[in-house]
Design an enzyme around this catalytic site. Structure first.
Site, PDB file in Angstrom:
ATOM      1  N   ASP A  34       0.851  -1.195   0.000  1.00 47.90           N
ATOM      2  CA  ASP A  34       0.000   0.000   0.000  1.00 47.90           C
ATOM      3  C   ASP A  34       0.884   1.242   0.000  1.00 47.90           C
ATOM      4  OD1 ASP A  34      -3.258   0.294   0.904  1.00 47.90           O
ATOM      5  OD2 ASP A  34      -2.036   2.113   0.946  1.00 47.90           O
ATOM      6  N   SER A 118     -16.500  -1.957  -9.869  1.00 46.14           N
ATOM      7  CA  SER A 118     -17.519  -1.325  -9.030  1.00 46.14           C
ATOM      8  C   SER A 118     -18.854  -1.217  -9.755  1.00 46.14           C
ATOM      9  CB  SER A 118     -17.025   0.089  -8.681  1.00 46.14           C
ATOM     10  OG  SER A 118     -18.084   0.886  -8.205  1.00 46.14           O
ATOM     11  N   ALA A 119     -19.921  -1.131  -8.970  1.00 41.47           N
ATOM     12  CA  ALA A 119     -21.245  -0.874  -9.543  1.00 41.47           C
ATOM     13  C   ALA A 119     -21.307   0.509 -10.177  1.00 41.47           C
ATOM     14  CB  ALA A 119     -22.308  -1.002  -8.450  1.00 41.47           C
ATOM     15  N   TYR A 149     -14.504   8.211 -11.674  1.00 38.86           N
ATOM     16  CA  TYR A 149     -14.278   6.902 -11.031  1.00 38.86           C
ATOM     17  C   TYR A 149     -14.831   5.741 -11.864  1.00 38.86           C
ATOM     18  CZ  TYR A 149     -14.698   3.358  -7.286  1.00 38.86           C
ATOM     19  OH  TYR A 149     -14.638   2.208  -6.522  1.00 38.86           O
ATOM     20  N   ALA A 193     -21.609   5.867   2.993  1.00 42.82           N
ATOM     21  CA  ALA A 193     -22.832   6.133   3.757  1.00 42.82           C
ATOM     22  C   ALA A 193     -22.959   5.317   5.061  1.00 42.82           C
ATOM     23  CB  ALA A 193     -24.054   5.917   2.871  1.00 42.82           C
ATOM     24  N   GLN A 220     -32.994   7.892  -1.588  1.00 42.64           N
ATOM     25  CA  GLN A 220     -32.165   7.117  -2.507  1.00 42.64           C
ATOM     26  C   GLN A 220     -32.143   5.664  -2.031  1.00 42.64           C
ATOM     27  OE1 GLN A 220     -31.249   9.842  -0.508  1.00 42.64           O
ATOM     28  NE2 GLN A 220     -29.076  10.110  -0.860  1.00 42.64           N
ATOM     29  N   ARG A 222     -30.371   1.821  -2.063  1.00 36.33           N
ATOM     30  CA  ARG A 222     -29.068   1.173  -2.227  1.00 36.33           C
ATOM     31  C   ARG A 222     -29.113  -0.221  -1.596  1.00 36.33           C
ATOM     32  NH1 ARG A 222     -28.423   5.132  -4.566  1.00 36.33           N
ATOM     33  NH2 ARG A 222     -26.665   6.583  -4.699  1.00 36.33           N
TER      34      ARG A 222
HETATM   35  P1  NAD Z   1      -9.646   1.774   0.522  1.00 37.32           P
HETATM   36  O1  NAD Z   1      -9.502   3.187   0.112  1.00 37.32           O
HETATM   37  O2  NAD Z   1      -9.863   1.475   1.954  1.00 37.32           O
HETATM   38  O3  NAD Z   1      -8.400   0.926   0.016  1.00 37.32           O
HETATM   39  C1  NAD Z   1      -7.689   1.235  -1.150  1.00 37.32           C
HETATM   40  C2  NAD Z   1      -6.213   1.287  -0.780  1.00 37.32           C
HETATM   41  O4  NAD Z   1      -5.454   1.554  -1.965  1.00 37.32           O
HETATM   42  C3  NAD Z   1      -5.892   2.412   0.215  1.00 37.32           C
HETATM   43  O5  NAD Z   1      -5.334   1.880   1.388  1.00 37.32           O
HETATM   44  C4  NAD Z   1      -4.923   3.294  -0.533  1.00 37.32           C
HETATM   45  O6  NAD Z   1      -3.892   3.839   0.272  1.00 37.32           O
HETATM   46  C5  NAD Z   1      -4.350   2.312  -1.546  1.00 37.32           C
HETATM   47  N1  NAD Z   1      -3.749   3.016  -2.672  1.00 37.32           N
HETATM   48  C6  NAD Z   1      -4.238   4.112  -3.340  1.00 37.32           C
HETATM   49  N2  NAD Z   1      -3.366   4.504  -4.269  1.00 37.32           N
HETATM   50  C7  NAD Z   1      -2.310   3.654  -4.193  1.00 37.32           C
HETATM   51  C8  NAD Z   1      -1.089   3.557  -4.909  1.00 37.32           C
HETATM   52  N3  NAD Z   1      -0.779   4.426  -5.873  1.00 37.32           N
HETATM   53  N4  NAD Z   1      -0.223   2.562  -4.583  1.00 37.32           N
HETATM   54  C9  NAD Z   1      -0.528   1.692  -3.581  1.00 37.32           C
HETATM   55  N5  NAD Z   1      -1.678   1.739  -2.871  1.00 37.32           N
HETATM   56  C10 NAD Z   1      -2.554   2.709  -3.180  1.00 37.32           C
HETATM   57  O7  NAD Z   1     -10.836   1.165  -0.378  1.00 37.32           O
HETATM   58  P2  NAD Z   1     -11.617  -0.214  -0.260  1.00 37.32           P
HETATM   59  O8  NAD Z   1     -12.994   0.101   0.168  1.00 37.32           O
HETATM   60  O9  NAD Z   1     -10.813  -1.202   0.499  1.00 37.32           O
HETATM   61  O10 NAD Z   1     -11.684  -0.619  -1.801  1.00 37.32           O
HETATM   62  C11 NAD Z   1     -10.810  -1.577  -2.389  1.00 37.32           C
HETATM   63  C12 NAD Z   1     -11.111  -1.690  -3.876  1.00 37.32           C
HETATM   64  O11 NAD Z   1     -12.489  -2.053  -4.067  1.00 37.32           O
HETATM   65  C13 NAD Z   1     -10.912  -0.385  -4.655  1.00 37.32           C
HETATM   66  O12 NAD Z   1     -10.383  -0.679  -5.926  1.00 37.32           O
HETATM   67  C14 NAD Z   1     -12.317   0.145  -4.807  1.00 37.32           C
HETATM   68  O13 NAD Z   1     -12.440   0.972  -5.950  1.00 37.32           O
HETATM   69  C15 NAD Z   1     -13.111  -1.135  -4.934  1.00 37.32           C
HETATM   70  N6  NAD Z   1     -14.517  -0.943  -4.544  1.00 37.32           N
HETATM   71  C16 NAD Z   1     -14.833  -0.730  -3.237  1.00 37.32           C
HETATM   72  C17 NAD Z   1     -16.149  -0.541  -2.881  1.00 37.32           C
HETATM   73  C18 NAD Z   1     -16.550  -0.290  -1.441  1.00 37.32           C
HETATM   74  O14 NAD Z   1     -17.732  -0.126  -1.178  1.00 37.32           O
HETATM   75  N7  NAD Z   1     -15.634  -0.274  -0.488  1.00 37.32           N
HETATM   76  C19 NAD Z   1     -17.161  -0.552  -3.848  1.00 37.32           C
HETATM   77  C20 NAD Z   1     -16.793  -0.761  -5.177  1.00 37.32           C
HETATM   78  C21 NAD Z   1     -15.472  -0.976  -5.516  1.00 37.32           C
END
Ligand code: NAD
Length: 326
Positions: A34, A118-119, A149, A193, A220, A222
């Site tokens: 990370d 993602s959705a 996004y 949310a 809304q 969800r």
């Molecule tokens: P999060 O933000 O908690 O985790 C993402 C991590 O990626 C963070 O810790 C961030 O520091 C790290 N990161 C960002 N840029 C980086 C880089 N350049 N190099 C290394 N690390 C980097 O998010 P999450 O909720 O754990 O989501 C994980 C994945 O799931 C993401 O790709 C997100 O788009 C996808 N997603 C999540 C949700 C949700 O509801 N949480 C919904 C749809 C999709």
């Protein structure tokens, strides 16, 4: 399942932190990477090879994939609606992470690559009514995803598809629908949310100011998936024969007002609601059609919203009290 060397990109984040823990428990060797300093990781698992590196660069991705068998690519610059509506360029820059990670996975000969989509890839025209028709996988096209996004996610999905078709890299893609649970963001602007509402209710209870501000009109609709369902679904999809992006989400539909009702009930309080109609609120209605995942895996996320929210509430409550409890 045989023991593997697995890299979790974004392992300091919410879902990544839980996934690293689950993979270690299953006996795998895990590298967790990370960008954030360790103090900001939600979970640092001692048994993993924990690495701080910025995965936007190809060299860092090559080093991260070195000696690995499988990759879960979860790293992204993201957050709730408040973040993604106001940071479209930052969201799109995650394309650098996805491009370089999938390239490194191919170059380093990994057997499998999982991408967390993602959705938000779904066509906005199909999400204008609160009275939703659940989104089927085919509804991503013709493309009109969430600006910023969602476009980045859709592009990266296509890239996974072509790496699979042209380079024979075994790519699997899940479209997550709102994931929530403990050990995630609950304040600071990137929270989603469920965590934001829990924090607001706890704050109201703690401060004695029994009001709550809700983004949008609260109508809304969800669905929200508890983290344990997300972990099971992600791993099952990774090891399946499902070639196309597939929904991974709960289909227990609620309104934002309904979510507030649940949290008030858990907290044992009733709050006066005010509605901030100009706040970022996302599409009017969204739910997951789980026909494909039921057909393919014979399973769908099933943890009840009330149960998952209770567990999440307890964790955020402890965090809140440790920080502000005095
Ligand atoms: P999060 O933000 O908690 O985790 C993402 C991590 O990626 C963070 O810790 C961030 O520091 C790290 N990161 C960002 N840029 C980086 C880089 N350049 N190099 C290394 N690390 C980097 O998010 P999450 O909720 O754990 O989501 C994980 C994945 O799931 C993401 O790709 C997100 O788009 C996808 N997603 C999540 C949700 C949700 O509801 N949480 C919904 C749809 C999709």
């Amino acid at each position: 399942m045989s023991q593997k060397n697995i890299i979790v990109a974004g392992g300091g984040g919410f879902i990544g932190g839980h996934l690293v823990g689950a993979l270690l428990e299953q006996g795998h060797t895990v590298r967790s990477v990370d960008r954030k300093g360790f103090d900001d990781w939600y979970q640092v698992h001692e048994g993993a090879d924990n690495v701080v590196a910025d995965l936007q660069g190809l060299d860092a991705c090559m080093a991260a994939c070195d000696g690995m068998d499988e990759c879960y690519q979860l790293a992204a610059d993201m957050g709730g609606m408040g973040f993604i509506e106001n940071n479209k360029a930052l969201c799109m820059l995650s394309v650098l992470i996805n491009t370089h990670m999938v390239l490194a996975a191919k170059e380093k000969g990994l057997s499998s690559f999982f991408y967390s989509s993602s959705a938000c890839v779904y066509n906005a025209d199909k999400q204008v009514n609160e009275d939703v028709i659940p989104l089927k996988e085919a509804d991503a096209y013709p493309a009109m995803p969430e600006d910023g996004y969602g476009w980045e996610k859709l592009f990266s999905e296509r890239m996974c598809r072509h790496f699979r078709e042209d380079f024979n890299l075994r790519c699997r893609v899940a479209r997550y629908h709102n994931v929530y649970g403990p050990h995630g963001t609950w304040e600071g602007g990137r929270e989603k949310a469920p965590a934001a509402i829990i924090r607001k209710v706890i704050t109201a209870k703690h401060t004695g100011d029994h009001t709550i501000e809700i983004w949008g009109d609260g109508k809304q609709t969800r669905s929200f998936m508890y983290i344990d369902d997300c972990l099971k679904g992600s791993q099952d999809i990774m090891h399946s024969d499902i070639l196309e992006p597939i929904n991974l989400g709960s289909n227990e539909l609620t309104t934002i007002n309904g979510l507030v009702d649940i949290v008030e009930e858990i907290a044992g309080i009733k709050l006066e609601r005010s509605y901030k109609l100009d706040a970022p609120k996302g599409v009017n209605g969204r739910n997951s059609d789980n026909t494909m995942i039921m057909d393919e895996l014979g399973w769908e996320p099933g943890i009840k919203l009330r149960d998952g929210m209770e567990r999440t509430y307890r964790w955020i409550h402890d965090e809140y009290m440790a920080k502000y409890g005095g």
